[in-house]
Design an enzyme around this catalytic site. Structure first.
Site, mmCIF file in Angstrom:
data_model
loop_
_atom_site.group_PDB
_atom_site.id
_atom_site.type_symbol
_atom_site.label_atom_id
_atom_site.label_comp_id
_atom_site.label_asym_id
_atom_site.label_seq_id
_atom_site.Cartn_x
_atom_site.Cartn_y
_atom_site.Cartn_z
ATOM 1 C CG HIS A 1 2.369 -23.217 -14.213
ATOM 2 N ND1 HIS A 1 1.073 -23.286 -13.757
ATOM 3 C CD2 HIS A 1 2.640 -24.436 -14.749
ATOM 4 C CE1 HIS A 1 0.580 -24.494 -14.013
ATOM 5 N NE2 HIS A 1 1.511 -25.212 -14.608
ATOM 6 C CG HIS B 1 -0.117 -28.148 -12.784
ATOM 7 N ND1 HIS B 1 0.146 -28.235 -14.139
ATOM 8 C CD2 HIS B 1 -1.080 -29.079 -12.525
ATOM 9 C CE1 HIS B 1 -0.618 -29.174 -14.674
ATOM 10 N NE2 HIS B 1 -1.364 -29.712 -13.722
ATOM 11 C CG ASP C 1 4.305 -27.576 -14.754
ATOM 12 O OD1 ASP C 1 3.081 -27.631 -14.518
ATOM 13 O OD2 ASP C 1 4.792 -26.896 -15.685
ATOM 14 C CB SER D 1 5.477 -23.583 -17.195
ATOM 15 O OG SER D 1 6.059 -24.821 -16.806
ATOM 16 C CG MET E 1 -4.100 -30.332 -17.774
ATOM 17 S SD MET E 1 -2.721 -29.239 -17.417
ATOM 18 C CE MET E 1 -1.514 -29.742 -18.638
ATOM 19 C CG ASP F 1 -0.276 -26.067 -17.948
ATOM 20 O OD1 ASP F 1 0.628 -25.759 -18.748
ATOM 21 O OD2 ASP F 1 -0.072 -26.705 -16.887
ATOM 22 C CG MET G 1 0.646 -32.608 -13.485
ATOM 23 S SD MET G 1 1.651 -32.031 -14.857
ATOM 24 C CE MET G 1 2.598 -30.748 -14.038
ATOM 25 C CG MET H 1 5.514 -33.324 -13.814
ATOM 26 S SD MET H 1 6.242 -33.422 -15.456
ATOM 27 C CE MET H 1 5.417 -32.063 -16.261
HETATM 28 C C1 DX5 Z 1 2.664 -29.986 -18.810
HETATM 29 C C2 DX5 Z 1 2.856 -28.854 -17.831
HETATM 30 C C3 DX5 Z 1 2.893 -27.517 -18.471
HETATM 31 C C4 DX5 Z 1 4.053 -27.299 -19.399
HETATM 32 C C5 DX5 Z 1 3.664 -26.249 -20.421
HETATM 33 O O1 DX5 Z 1 2.456 -31.156 -18.110
HETATM 34 O O2 DX5 Z 1 1.799 -28.840 -16.904
HETATM 35 O O3 DX5 Z 1 2.836 -26.493 -17.503
HETATM 36 O O4 DX5 Z 1 5.206 -26.886 -18.726
HETATM 37 O O5 DX5 Z 1 4.668 -26.146 -21.368
HETATM 38 P P1 DX5 Z 1 4.439 -25.528 -22.802
HETATM 39 O O6 DX5 Z 1 3.936 -24.101 -22.603
HETATM 40 O O7 DX5 Z 1 5.786 -25.589 -23.425
HETATM 41 O O8 DX5 Z 1 3.416 -26.360 -23.502
HETATM 42 ZN ZN ZN Z 2 1.457 -27.058 -15.564
#
Ligand code: DX5
Ligand code: ZN
Length: 215
Positions: free
Chosen positions: A32, A65, A34, A7, A136, A174, A67, A36
């Protein structure tokens, strides 16, 4: 074959290009990404322009991903930017079918994610239409949190439902993965593992080798 999906939320954005090259050289198959929106989750990360500019420079599989609230509004645009797979949250929309269709019609693979508090049953009606379920293992919104053990059983439940129906859907997890605990989700039926901090904190190549050695 199990897949590691680092990620980039945990990357050093000043050196993002270099770090993505390193991740790929070290043997990670997915990246990955993310996204947000500050609404579905408290944080705001990055969006389409970043994905577009990365896509011009790398052919690694983009595991995006999202969110974000109302993912149906943006799903096709993420594919146009270069997502190979778009995974949205079932809690974020009342228009699940529309979102699946938008991603599929735009030409990408489709995933649905469930937060720690969402029961596995929520995703089961859609299973036949999916390429991946993302369970998750932390509350979405931040990297660097601790793996929630209560989620392990959900990984098993999702894998069981997929096997019982004779489907070949990937199960991704994740949040909170480390070289110490990566065996737990793998043994429970996950085959795509996201890792942020465990990859980008310290030496990326060594971190990835240590994770992959256990996959
Ligand atoms: C959290 C994200 C994850 C995050 C994981 O909302 O979706 O992908 O980056 O990070 P680590 O591996 O540090 O928990
Ligand atoms: Zn993620």
């Amino acid at each position: 074959m199990n897949i590691l999906s680092p990620s980039i939320l945990a990357a050093d954005f000043w050196r993002l290009g270099e770090q993505i090259e390193e991740v790929q050289r070290a043997g990670a198959q997915y990246l990955h990404i993310d996204v947000m929106d500050g609404l579905f989750v408290p944080s705001i990360s990055f969006g389409m322009p970043v994905i577009t500019s990365l896509r011009k420079k790398t052919d690694i599989f983009f595991d995006v991903h999202i969110m974000i609230r109302e993912p149906e509004r943006y799903a096709a645009e993420f594919v146009a930017c270069g997502a190979d797979m778009v995974t949205f949250h079932i809690e974020a929309t009342e228009h699940v079918q529309e979102t699946i269709d938008a991603i599929r019609q735009a030409g990408a693979r489709v995933g649905i994610s469930i937060k720690p508090g969402t029961p596995v049953e929520a995703v089961l009606p859609w299973l036949e239409q999916l390429d991946m379920v993302l369970v998750m293992t932390v509350e979405p919104g931040f990297g660097g949190q601790k793996y929630m053990d209560v989620c392990t059983d959900k990984i098993r439940q999702v894998r069981k439902a997929i096997t019982e129906r004779g489907l070949s859907v990937d199960v991704e997890i994740d949040g909170g993965v480390t070289a110490e605990n990566i065996g737990i989700p793998l043994e429970s039926g996950a085959n795509v593992i996201v890792a942020g901090s465990a990859v980008f904190r310290g030496n990326i190549t060594e971190n990835i080798k240590a994770l992959i050695a256990q996959m």
